[in-house]
Each structure stands twice: as structure tokens, then as C-alpha cells.
Scaffold this motif. Structure first.
Motif, mmCIF file in Angstrom:
data_model
loop_
_atom_site.group_PDB
_atom_site.id
_atom_site.type_symbol
_atom_site.label_atom_id
_atom_site.label_comp_id
_atom_site.label_asym_id
_atom_site.label_seq_id
_atom_site.Cartn_x
_atom_site.Cartn_y
_atom_site.Cartn_z
ATOM 1 N N ASN A 336 -106.624 30.333 12.104
ATOM 2 C CA ASN A 336 -106.335 30.185 13.527
ATOM 3 C C ASN A 336 -105.879 28.761 13.820
ATOM 4 O O ASN A 336 -106.276 27.807 13.147
ATOM 5 N N CYS A 343 -104.855 35.197 17.869
ATOM 6 C CA CYS A 343 -105.761 35.055 16.730
ATOM 7 C C CYS A 343 -105.243 35.748 15.484
ATOM 8 O O CYS A 343 -104.670 36.845 15.558
ATOM 9 N N ARG A 350 -112.770 32.474 14.951
ATOM 10 C CA ARG A 350 -113.084 31.387 15.870
ATOM 11 C C ARG A 350 -114.525 31.534 16.329
ATOM 12 O O ARG A 350 -115.006 32.648 16.520
ATOM 13 N N GLU A 368 -114.935 35.775 19.055
ATOM 14 C CA GLU A 368 -113.683 35.067 19.295
ATOM 15 C C GLU A 368 -113.095 35.358 20.670
ATOM 16 O O GLU A 368 -113.160 36.491 21.158
ATOM 17 N N CYS A 370 -109.432 35.675 22.175
ATOM 18 C CA CYS A 370 -108.074 35.870 21.679
ATOM 19 C C CYS A 370 -107.191 36.444 22.778
ATOM 20 O O CYS A 370 -107.592 37.375 23.488
ATOM 21 N N GLN A 376 -99.310 38.334 16.656
ATOM 22 C CA GLN A 376 -100.736 38.358 16.330
ATOM 23 C C GLN A 376 -101.459 39.201 17.382
ATOM 24 O O GLN A 376 -101.951 38.681 18.385
#
Length: 512
Positions: A336, A343, A350, A368, A370, A376
Motif C-alpha cells: 500500500n 488498497c 493497512r 483497513e 480503502c 485497485q
């Protein structure tokens, strides 16, 4: 001459020779070589970084299981020697006394801005739009905290995570909120601490809140190190997360036993210890420097300096500092990037937020934030660790089997879990946030029920289970946007405001 005198003379001669040779003397306790001065060295955790190639991503879809191995953590360096030296240099204060001497006042009710509102700029006047779910508890901070452009609240935890009986001394139910320093230009941009307070990268502070007395107190989190003279010192916590920010975002915290676990977005988890809260103004008279156990003094008036400088201890003006005692670093390569909120779906996740599930074997959840893109599309992942293993601060820790999933929705700021019910905070910038419920069904983490509208800018989540106090279970969060009547994003149908708030869990679960 006695042995002690001979040893002192020998040390003095060694120091003199070292100075003549242009060298610094290594610490007598056998600690590592002196660390770099503030702002010029890497702090831990520091994960291995990698760059993704152009190969297609393998995102399996929202709610699907995620590889458990990519959540693995390994312990960082042993900081015990630094902590022992810092403990010998400065006086300490316990959580109970810190709360008893809290210096700031919480507002509640009409004294607070209302980040829940009744409308939504995206949906306009849609008559079918349900109003946001009203919290059962709501508190706001003093004006300078509520309106600060420098400090942004993100994380929440409380005594419900710390102890099963959910009490801590005479302060029955303290709540902790984490803030990150968002406006400093950073030390690498030609700005020095001597020029302006705004130049300082202050990192992260934690507010210890006592809802019963409606008071709170800030504590600055710090990194211990040895300066160029071999003396123990500390710096504000920071990490390499450019270009988005220089400090750590601290999007989640868990207080468990004596430890405070803080999310370090791209690197892992930082660990702090409630037994080592250092007090730089024990006489409570800020106008006078206090003597310290190491024979120096401490100054809480100068908010431009931090750590030991010219025989004086500084803390950016804060009375209390809490040093990092350990770290957990992601074992997998981190793909990342700080330049994008989308992400990768592989490699280390993360660490955007943390929470604790006490409904079985105590587990720490990590997930995470995102914002998917065409390249992504990942919604982000979430996993859980046996928190007792993290308390060891050595070795490696794997995520619990069957605990890792891709999230069923995106832009998630906080996740909590209790008795199989998952709670998910989703943000929409300056629109009301969404609180979702989910359960694991047929091997997938699937949404369970409809959207519940909540505060503008909702962040981390914490679950007060009420087992030890008899209180009805609550779901806690904090909203991040400051109220600003000159900003059209925060007026009209979406009045922003920074509040610490709780929903009754039964109210959340009863929604359709």
C-alpha cells in the motif's frame, strides 16, 4: 583513593579522551550506540515496503475470506533499557491520579455541535430518508480542541477494553480518544522547531476522559531514544508516510490491561504502557520548572521543544508524556502507498483502526480503510489477533484462523465485533456516515440489515459490553470534523462537530 573515587576518575578520563577525539561516550549501562537526534531517524515499527507491478489484482470480492498469513506480525526491538533509563530520569503518574487532576471540561447536550443533523447533501430532501440514529451519550471537547486545525480525533477505546469488570479505580469508566497532528509542515520541508510552534511534528496525543466528572486531560505519546551524548531522551512519535502526512494517523487504539495498542497505518502496531506515564509538572505550577530525579529540570511552558535539551526536559507544553515500550511490525511486504487511499489486496494490510472483542477469547481486531479504484478495487481487509500473545511483546503473532475477511463495504473507519455481530463505521466525507451490521454467513462476512445513518465524519469503534457494571452495552465512536460556519461543507444539512458519542447496542441491532 577508594574504589568509587577511582571508578569516577576513570570515567572522567574516558569522557575527556572521548571528547578530545571528537567522539561521544557510550551509555554506561551497555545500551546501543546513541540514536539520532529528533526527527532524523526511523522509529519502529517499520515494515518492509514493496512496489506492485502491473499484474492484475486478485480481489475475490466483498466479504470473501482473506489470506491469514499476510496479517502476521513480528516484534520490534527491545526498548526495555531505554524505558528503564527514562523511568529513572522522570517522575511518573498513574491513570487514576491523572484523571483526578484533569484540567479540561467536557460539554454535553446543547453545549455541543450536532454532527448528526437531519439531512444529507447527497440525498437532499428525500422524504424516505430516515434521520440519523440518536446517540444515548454525547460529549464535546473544549473550544480549542473542538475547533483545532492542528489536532484531529480518530481513535477510541475505554476501560471496557482494559478490564473485564470495566472499572479503573475511583474513575469508574474512563474513555480514551486519540488525536493526530495534521497541520505541521514536517521537519524535512525546511521548517525548524525554533522558528514556530507550527513547525513541530507533535505526532499523537491521547485524551483521558472521565464521563462521570465530565473532565479530561491530554497525554503526548513519545518515542524513547539515546541522543548524541548517550543520554536518554524522547521525541514525538512520527513515521514516513509522505506525501499524505509525516506523522502516524493513529486511526485506532485498544487499551488492554496496562498496554495501549496504537495503529501505525503502514507499519503495524505501537505499544505504550500505562505504568510509564511521565509527569513533567508534578507541582502543578507551570510557571516554575520542576526538578527531576536525574538532577535536571522540566519545563512545560515552551511548546516548541521536546525531549532533553541543554539539561532541561520539554514536552511541547504537555504535562504528561507516555513513551512507546514495544512495537509489532507486519511480516509481509507492504504494497500500500501513502499517496493513494485505494488498497492492494495482497501483502501486509493497512492498520487503519483497532478494536477489542471480549465475547470469547479476547481478540484485537485490525482493519483497513480503502477507497476502491478501477485498478485497485479492494474494499479492504480485517483480521483478529489473540491479544494475550501481543502482550508478550516478543516473537511473532499470527492472526486467528478464520478471522480474516475482505470487508463487505468500503471507506471503513472502524470495526467492532461482539458475540458474532460485526459493526462497521463507513464515512462519506461531509455527509452523514453509515453504520452497518454484518455476520459471517456461509464463510463470508455479509451485511446483515440496512444502513443506519450516523454522525458526519465517524471514526474508530469501541464496544462497551457492560458485563462488569450492569450498564446496557454501548457502541462508542468519535466524529472528526470541526464545526466551521464559514465552510459550506460543514453547514446547512450537515453541521459538523467533534463529539465523543455512544449508541445503545440494542438500538443498533433493532434497526431494520
Amino acid at each position: 583513593m577508594n574504589r568509587r573515587s577511582l571508578r569516577a576518575a576513570g570515567l572522567a578520563l574516558t569522557a575527556t579522551l572521548a571528547l578530545l577525539a571528537g567522539m561521544s561516550v557510550s551509555p554506561a549501562h551497555g545500551a546501543p550506540s546513541p540514536g539520532p537526534p529528533p526527527g532524523s531517524g526511523s522509529q519502529e515499527p517499520l515494515a518492509e515496503r514493496g512496489t506492485r507491478d502491473a499484474a492484475p489484482l486478485a480481489f475475490p470480492g466483498p466479504g470473501r475470506p482473506a489470506p491469514v498469513g499476510e496479517f502476521a506480525l513480528r516484534a520490534g526491538s527491545d526498548l526495555s533499557g531505554r524505558i528503564a533509563d527514562l523511568d529513572a530520569a522522570l517522575p511518573k503518574q498513574g491513570v487514576q491520579n491523572l484523571l483526578a487532576q484533569a484540567n479540561r471540561t467536557l460539554g454535553t447536550g446543547s453545549a455541543c455541535a450536532d454532527p448528526f443533523g437531519a439531512g444529507d447533501p447527497v440525498s437532499g430532501t428525500d422524504p424516505t430518508l430516515k434521520p440519523p440514529l440518536a446517540p444515548v451519550e454525547l460529549y464535546c471537547f473544549e473550544s480549542d480542541d473542538s475547533l483545532s486545525q492542528e489536532w484531529i480525533p480518530q481513535a477510541v477505546t475505554g476501560v471496557w477494553d482494559a478490564q473485564a469488570d470495566e472499572t479503573w479505580g475511583e474513575s469508574a469508566r474512563p474513555v480514551l480518544t486519540g488525536w493526530y497532528d495534521s497541520t505541521n509542515p514536517g521537519r524535512d520541508d525546511g521548517c525548524t522547531a525554533a522558528e514556530s510552534d507550527a513547525c513541530n511534528e507533535k505526532g499523537v496525543r491521547v485524551s483521558f476522559v472521565d464521563p462521570a466528572t465530565r473532565t479530561y486531560r491530554h497525554v503526548l505519546l513519545v518515542w524513547p531514544y539515546y541522543n548524541s551524548y548517550g543520554n536518554i531522551s524522547f521525541d514525538a512519535v512520527h513515521a514516513s508516510e509522505n506525501p499524505r502526512q509525516n506523522g502516524i494517523h493513529a486511526g485506532g487504539m485498544v487499551w488492554y490491561g496496562n498496554y495501549l495498542y496504537v495503529a501505525d497505518t503502514f507499519n503495524g502496531i505501537r505499544v505504550f504502557d500505562m505504568r510509564y506515564i511521565m509527569d513533567l509538572n508534578p507541582d502543578q505550577d507551570a510557571a516554575r520548572d520542576d526538578p527531576t530525579p536525574d538532577g535536571l529540570t522540566s519545563n512545560v511552558r515552551d511548546n516548541r521543544k521536546v525531549g532533553r535539551q541543554s539539561g532541561v526536559w520539554y514536552s511541547y507544553g504537555y504535562r504528561y508524556v507516555m513513551p512507546q515500550v514495544a512495537s509489532w511490525t507486519f511480516s509481509s511486504t507492504q504494497y500500500n502507498s501513502g499517496s493513494s487511499s485505494s488498497c492492494a489486496d495482497t501483502g501486509a494490510p493497512r492498520a487503519s483502526y483497532l478494536s477489542l472483542d471480549r465475547s470469547g477469547t479476547d481478540q484485537l481486531l485490525l482493519g483497513e480503510y480503502c477507497q476502491p479504484s478501477a485498478a485497485q478495487p479492494s474494499t479492504g481487509r480485517v483480521g483478529a489477533y489473540p491479544v494475550a500473545a501481543l502482550a508478550a511483546t516478543t516473537g511473532t503473532v499470527a492472526a486467528a484462523s478464520g478471522s480474516t475477511y475482505f470487508l463487505p463495504t468500503h471507506q471503513v473507519q472502524g470495526v467492532a465485533r461482539y458475540n458474532g455481530d460485526w459493526f462497521i463505521n463507513q464515512s462519506h466525507r461531509y455527509s452523514n456516515g453509515s453504520l452497518w451490521r454484518a455476520r459471517v454467513t456461509s464463510g463470508q462476512l455479509a451485511l446483515n440489515g440496512g444502513e443506519i445513518r450516523t454522525a458526519v465524519g465517524p471514526e474508530d469503534l469501541g464496544y462497551e459490553h457492560g458485563t462488569g457494571t450492569g450498564r446496557a452495552p454501548r457502541l462508542w465512536s468519535v466524529s472528526e470534523h470541526r464545526a466551521n460556519i464559514t465552510d459550506p461543507s460543514c453547514t446547512g444539512n450537515t453541521p459538523c462537530g467533534r463529539v465523543l458519542y455512544a449508541h445503545l447496542a440494542s438500538d443498533v441491532l433493532a434497526e431494520p
